[in-house]
Design a protein around this motif. Sequence first.
Motif, short mmCIF file in Angstrom:
data_model
loop_
_atom_site.label_atom_id
_atom_site.label_comp_id
_atom_site.label_asym_id
_atom_site.label_seq_id
_atom_site.Cartn_x
_atom_site.Cartn_y
_atom_site.Cartn_z
N CYS A 124 0.85 -1.20 0.00
CA CYS A 124 0.00 0.00 0.00
C CYS A 124 0.88 1.25 0.00
N LYS A 125 0.56 2.24 -0.86
CA LYS A 125 1.33 3.47 -0.93
C LYS A 125 1.36 4.19 0.42
N PHE A 126 0.23 4.13 1.16
CA PHE A 126 0.17 4.84 2.43
C PHE A 126 1.08 4.18 3.48
N HIS A 127 1.20 2.87 3.42
CA HIS A 127 2.08 2.16 4.36
C HIS A 127 3.51 2.67 4.23
N THR A 128 4.01 2.67 3.00
CA THR A 128 5.39 3.10 2.77
C THR A 128 5.59 4.56 3.16
N ALA A 129 4.63 5.42 2.76
CA ALA A 129 4.76 6.84 3.07
C ALA A 129 4.73 7.09 4.57
N ALA A 130 3.89 6.34 5.29
CA ALA A 130 3.78 6.52 6.74
C ALA A 130 5.07 6.12 7.45
N ILE A 131 5.58 4.93 7.14
CA ILE A 131 6.79 4.43 7.80
C ILE A 131 8.00 5.29 7.45
N ASP A 132 8.18 5.56 6.15
CA ASP A 132 9.33 6.37 5.73
C ASP A 132 9.25 7.78 6.30
N GLY A 133 8.04 8.34 6.31
CA GLY A 133 7.86 9.69 6.82
C GLY A 133 8.18 9.81 8.30
N LEU A 134 7.70 8.85 9.08
CA LEU A 134 7.98 8.86 10.52
C LEU A 134 9.47 8.66 10.79
N ASP A 135 10.10 7.78 10.01
CA ASP A 135 11.54 7.56 10.17
C ASP A 135 12.31 8.86 9.91
N LYS A 136 11.95 9.58 8.84
CA LYS A 136 12.65 10.81 8.50
C LYS A 136 12.44 11.90 9.56
N MET A 137 11.26 11.87 10.19
CA MET A 137 10.98 12.84 11.24
C MET A 137 11.63 12.45 12.57
N GLY A 138 12.16 11.22 12.62
CA GLY A 138 12.76 10.74 13.85
C GLY A 138 11.74 10.39 14.92
N ARG A 139 10.51 10.09 14.51
CA ARG A 139 9.47 9.74 15.47
C ARG A 139 9.43 8.22 15.64
N LEU A 140 9.47 7.77 16.87
CA LEU A 140 9.42 6.35 17.14
C LEU A 140 8.03 5.81 16.83
N HIS A 141 7.98 4.58 16.33
CA HIS A 141 6.68 3.99 16.01
C HIS A 141 6.75 2.48 16.19
N ASP A 142 5.61 1.90 16.46
CA ASP A 142 5.49 0.46 16.67
C ASP A 142 4.39 -0.06 15.76
N LEU A 143 4.75 -0.89 14.79
CA LEU A 143 3.78 -1.43 13.84
C LEU A 143 3.05 -2.60 14.51
N ILE A 144 1.86 -2.31 15.05
CA ILE A 144 1.09 -3.31 15.80
C ILE A 144 0.54 -4.39 14.88
N CYS A 145 0.00 -3.96 13.73
CA CYS A 145 -0.66 -4.93 12.84
C CYS A 145 -0.68 -4.40 11.43
N THR A 146 -0.49 -5.30 10.45
CA THR A 146 -0.74 -4.99 9.04
C THR A 146 -1.75 -5.99 8.51
#
Length: 285
Positions: free
Chosen positions: A186-208
Amino acid sequence: MDLDALRSFVAFVDTGSFTRAAKQIHRTQGAISMQMKKLEEDLGHSLFIKEGRNLLLTEKGKKLVSYARKIVSLHDEAVGEFSTLQNHRPLTIGCPDDYVDSVLADLLEIIHAQYPTLHLKVLCDSSTKLREYIDNGDIDLAILTRAPDKEEGYILRHDKGLWVHGGFPELVEKETIPLVLYDEDCKFHTAAIDGLDKMGRLHDLICTSSSSATLKTLLKRGLGLGTLASSSLTEGLYPLENKNMPPLPAVDIVLAVSPIPHPLFGVTQTVNLSSEYYAQDAKIA
């Protein structure tokens, strides 16, 4: 010009790949290459140019696209004009389940109004899987999120991605943001993960998941934040007002047709259907 060669040419333009075009037309890549060479000989012009690993259209190739679509469309329209509803198989339509409420239902109403005795069959899956079904000839039409840099399908709706929550906007304030997202294709999946990484925001992928119903249920239970097309918002889901989140891309929702169409529903009918839907959708918007 050979009709089958033009159909192969259109399949290449729509998919951007001789591999996928070969699967759709049920020919080998070698056979399609020979068709393209013969097409270039008939026209006296090169249609393709290689840039790195990519095969692109020349200016003459780009000009041929509209003519090829019209010729193939006119042929399919003529065949459909002399067909009847009797003894024909159902019209099978593929759709990602997050577009069922927002796109598919209205589309089926339009088809049923025009072909009231035609049996419709719906198959729900991800856009990636639906492309495989189109390639294999398992479905006649598919509602898809258009792939980047491809000309596949006929436009139904321009849409945009949204960060959403299920009544728990405070999740965005967590030090590690919990996420429930569509699968990696999904385009949104990639944009969300890459975007958060670039912002330096920690994230936990609970479920896909590829299931819209699953993700929406998890969002409403407060397991995480998610990303959806704006048209896929349903009751109990809300856009995230917090702006400190990475932007999500715009998407085009399109209707793709099998290169070997249903006897009663070919390219012409698909173009007319997508145009009618797009005009109706624009009025509502």
